[in-house]
Design a protein around this motif. Structure first.
Motif, mmCIF file in Angstrom:
data_model
loop_
_atom_site.group_PDB
_atom_site.id
_atom_site.type_symbol
_atom_site.label_atom_id
_atom_site.label_comp_id
_atom_site.label_asym_id
_atom_site.label_seq_id
_atom_site.Cartn_x
_atom_site.Cartn_y
_atom_site.Cartn_z
ATOM 1 N N VAL A 95 -12.266 -38.272 0.947
ATOM 2 C CA VAL A 95 -12.872 -37.170 0.209
ATOM 3 C C VAL A 95 -14.350 -37.125 0.578
ATOM 4 N N HIS A 96 -14.794 -35.972 1.090
ATOM 5 C CA HIS A 96 -16.193 -35.811 1.480
ATOM 6 C C HIS A 96 -16.909 -34.903 0.504
ATOM 7 N N ALA A 97 -18.206 -35.132 0.350
ATOM 8 C CA ALA A 97 -19.092 -34.248 -0.414
ATOM 9 C C ALA A 97 -20.319 -34.018 0.452
ATOM 10 N N TYR A 98 -20.863 -32.814 0.387
ATOM 11 C CA TYR A 98 -21.957 -32.417 1.269
ATOM 12 C C TYR A 98 -23.133 -31.831 0.496
ATOM 13 N N PRO A 99 -23.785 -32.612 -0.358
ATOM 14 C CA PRO A 99 -24.957 -32.062 -1.043
ATOM 15 C C PRO A 99 -26.132 -31.913 -0.073
ATOM 16 N N SER A 100 -26.970 -30.932 -0.348
ATOM 17 C CA SER A 100 -28.176 -30.743 0.443
ATOM 18 C C SER A 100 -28.998 -32.027 0.437
ATOM 19 N N VAL A 101 -29.648 -32.314 1.552
ATOM 20 C CA VAL A 101 -30.516 -33.499 1.596
ATOM 21 C C VAL A 101 -31.641 -33.387 0.571
ATOM 22 N N ASP A 102 -31.954 -32.157 0.154
ATOM 23 C CA ASP A 102 -33.027 -31.910 -0.805
ATOM 24 C C ASP A 102 -32.535 -31.814 -2.247
ATOM 25 N N ASN A 103 -31.273 -32.192 -2.503
ATOM 26 C CA ASN A 103 -30.705 -32.097 -3.848
ATOM 27 C C ASN A 103 -30.514 -33.511 -4.407
ATOM 28 N N PRO A 104 -31.562 -34.063 -5.025
ATOM 29 C CA PRO A 104 -31.453 -35.444 -5.507
ATOM 30 C C PRO A 104 -30.373 -35.633 -6.563
ATOM 31 N N ALA A 105 -30.139 -34.641 -7.401
ATOM 32 C CA ALA A 105 -29.145 -34.798 -8.470
ATOM 33 C C ALA A 105 -27.739 -34.962 -7.910
ATOM 34 N N SER A 106 -27.324 -34.090 -6.993
ATOM 35 C CA SER A 106 -25.961 -34.203 -6.439
ATOM 36 C C SER A 106 -25.806 -35.433 -5.557
ATOM 37 N N ASN A 107 -26.865 -35.834 -4.865
ATOM 38 C CA ASN A 107 -26.788 -37.072 -4.095
ATOM 39 C C ASN A 107 -26.630 -38.266 -5.032
ATOM 40 N N ALA A 108 -27.290 -38.226 -6.197
ATOM 41 C CA ALA A 108 -27.129 -39.299 -7.185
ATOM 42 C C ALA A 108 -25.714 -39.305 -7.753
ATOM 43 N N VAL A 109 -25.124 -38.123 -7.951
ATOM 44 C CA VAL A 109 -23.734 -38.061 -8.426
ATOM 45 C C VAL A 109 -22.826 -38.772 -7.426
#
Length: 145
Positions: A95-109
């Motif tokens: 399962v992959h997720a692709y948050p923007s490199v500039d989206n700290p919240a989704s990267n933290a998720v």
């Protein structure tokens, strides 16, 4: 939609909704409403769907929580439950997720949900190419604590 290219036209929203509705009947994924006590109407969505990753079958995941409910741990919990549901449905693909490199919240998720960061890549979302992080969760491995 700030992190995936901005505002969508009504036509794009309807097309995405139709794709979401077809996931379960087509056997290609699932979308879930995120509910919390006192809000049975939902405070967001989380889901997964078939995806191709470097020429191989995989799953892509995504989520969205309404602004007033962010920062409360709702998204990581919802992603954990979505991963459990995918595993219970017999899914074993990565399962992959692709948050923007500039989206700290989704990267933290991703980090809190137990995904592993593979690195940065350009990713097309909503008709735009975005610079994203590629996070992966291996459903075939035992659940992570």
């Amino acid at each position: 939609m700030d992190w995936v290219g901005g505002v969508e036209t009504d036509e794009r929203v309807r097309a995405r909704h139709e794709r979401y509705l077809a996931l379960v009947p087509d056997g290609t994924g699932a979308q879930f409403r995120i509910t919390i006590p006192g809000h049975p109407e939902g405070v967001g969505i989380v889901g997964y769907w078939r995806h191709e990753w470097r020429g191989e079958p995989a799953l892509e995941s995504g989520w969205s929580v309404e602004a007033e409910y962010r920062g409360q741990g709702i998204a990581p919990d919802a992603v954990h439950l979505m991963l459990e549901a995918a595993r219970a449905a017999g899914e074993t693909l990565s399962v992959h997720a692709y948050p923007s490199v500039d989206n700290p919240a989704s990267n933290a998720v991703c980090r809190k949900a137990g995904f592993t960061l593979l690195g940065e890549e350009d990713f097309e979302a909503a008709g735009r190419v975005l610079r994203t992080n590629d996070w992966v969760y291996e459903l075939a491995e035992p659940p992570r604590a």
